[in-house]
Design an enzyme around this catalytic site. Structure first.
Site, mmCIF file in Angstrom:
data_model
loop_
_atom_site.group_PDB
_atom_site.id
_atom_site.type_symbol
_atom_site.label_atom_id
_atom_site.label_comp_id
_atom_site.label_asym_id
_atom_site.label_seq_id
_atom_site.Cartn_x
_atom_site.Cartn_y
_atom_site.Cartn_z
ATOM 1 N N CYS A 253 -4.558 1.863 -9.725
ATOM 2 C CA CYS A 253 -3.885 1.713 -8.439
ATOM 3 C C CYS A 253 -4.918 1.602 -7.324
ATOM 4 C CB CYS A 253 -2.956 2.888 -8.163
ATOM 5 S SG CYS A 253 -2.133 2.767 -6.556
ATOM 6 N N SER B 88 0.852 -1.196 0.000
ATOM 7 C CA SER B 88 0.000 0.000 0.000
ATOM 8 C C SER B 88 0.885 1.241 0.000
ATOM 9 C CB SER B 88 -0.935 0.008 1.212
ATOM 10 O OG SER B 88 -0.197 0.079 2.416
ATOM 11 N N GLY C 271 1.932 -9.832 -13.791
ATOM 12 C CA GLY C 271 1.241 -10.455 -12.674
ATOM 13 C C GLY C 271 1.872 -11.788 -12.329
ATOM 14 N N ASN D 293 -2.194 5.132 -15.428
ATOM 15 C CA ASN D 293 -2.490 4.277 -14.281
ATOM 16 C C ASN D 293 -3.857 4.622 -13.693
ATOM 17 O OD1 ASN D 293 -2.507 2.668 -12.045
ATOM 18 N ND2 ASN D 293 -0.695 3.548 -11.090
#
EC number: 1.3.98.1
Length: 307
Positions: free
Chosen positions: A133, A71, A246, A130
């Protein structure tokens, strides 16, 4: 001779390997100084916002058995400082390396400001937008889960900039193909997927989440099957170039993403275990292709054999 060269809008890649945004900072973190970034296909810098941000409360990262929960929250010095103090020296050191800049913002105006300034700088070859997020309270994923918002934002950015744009998709939606189509309709030149999955880990002794922000983004090997599935689904819904990511930690993983429909890949969490992961993967890729009897990696795009 094995051909690993991949040509994408704005990005002429000697191989399809690049670091995921945030992994190597702005090319100034220790891992990025351990080898020549020219060994990779491209460099992707950390997401840049209009003004400096300090990120989320500590702790920002939790290493799990099957991945990483983070985070961080888009910590960066702001677009003007990024151009002057980060991108200018990076481009000076690597004049021929394709560089993709990641664009963030709290609102539409913020995205447009950052995108235009980065494009006008002449220091980057492409932009990654982006809108995915999960670790910011405004902007980020709140944009990327709505097809109409993605389409409109993409259209406005495209009208302002002179270089190709890639929209980074969130996996935290019911149907990722709707977001992909929205980006395409807005004029995107390519897509990046997937960003992290929302997750939480709790310390049973303190009964508190292990992250200061409570919820974070899950990445690493645990998300790879989801990423592969989503790359396949998006490839079936669009002809846009795809940068897949990923859970990639090996050259075989790269080939798996290519078979699913990606044209290139980004490596992120693997660097927690091996700071030279992307270089090692790039070095190993020709050997793995040779084992498969493949002379050109582009021959494998979307060539999965379904049962």
């Amino acid at each position: 001779m094995i051909n690993t060269h991949v040509k994408l809008p704005g990005l002429d890649l000697k191989n399809p390997i690049m670091p995921a945004s945030g992994t190597f900072g702005f090319g100034d973190v220790p891992a990025a100084k351990k080898f020549n970034l020219n060994d990779l296909g491209a460099m992707v810098i950390k997401t840049t916002t209009p003004h400096s941000t300090t990120g989320n409360p500590q702790p920002q990262i939790a290493v799990l058995n099957t991945g990483v929960l983070n985070s961080v929250g888009l910590t960066n010095p702001g677009v003007d400082a990024v151009i002057k103090d980060k991108l200018t020296p990076l481009r000076s050191e690597y004049p021929n390396l394709p560089i993709m800049a990641s664009v963030g913002g709290e609102d539409e105006a913020g995205y447009l400001e950052v995108a235009k300034k980065l494009s006008d700088s002449g220091l980057v070859n492409a932009l990654e937008i982006n809108v995915s997020c999960p670790n910011v309270n405004q902007g980020g994923m709140s944009f990327g889960v709505h097809p109409d918002v993605v389409e409109e934002l993409t259209k406005k950015i495209k009208s302002l900039v002179k270089i190709p744009i890639y929209v980074k998709l969130t996996p935290n939606v019911t149907d990722i193909t709707q977001i992909a189509k929205a980006a395409e309709n807005g004029g995107a030149d390519g897509l990046s997927l997937i960003n992290t999955l929302l997750g939480m880990e709790i310390d049973v002794e303190t009964r508190k989440p292990v992250l200061g922000h409570n919820i974070g983004g899950l990445s690493g090997e645990a998300v790879k099957p989801i990423a592969i599935r989503m790359v396949h689904q998006v490839r079936e819904s669009t002809t846009l170039p795809i940068i897949g990511m990923g859970g990639i930690s090996s050259a075989k993983d790269v080939i798996e993403f290519i078979l699913a429909g990606a044209n290139a890949v980004a490596v992120g969490t693997a660097h927690f275990k091996d700071s030279l992961a992307s270089k090692h993967i790039a070095d190993d890729l020709p050997k793995e292709l040779e084992k498969l009897g493949i002379t050109d990696i582009n021959q494998l795009v979307n060539k999965v054999n379904f049962n």
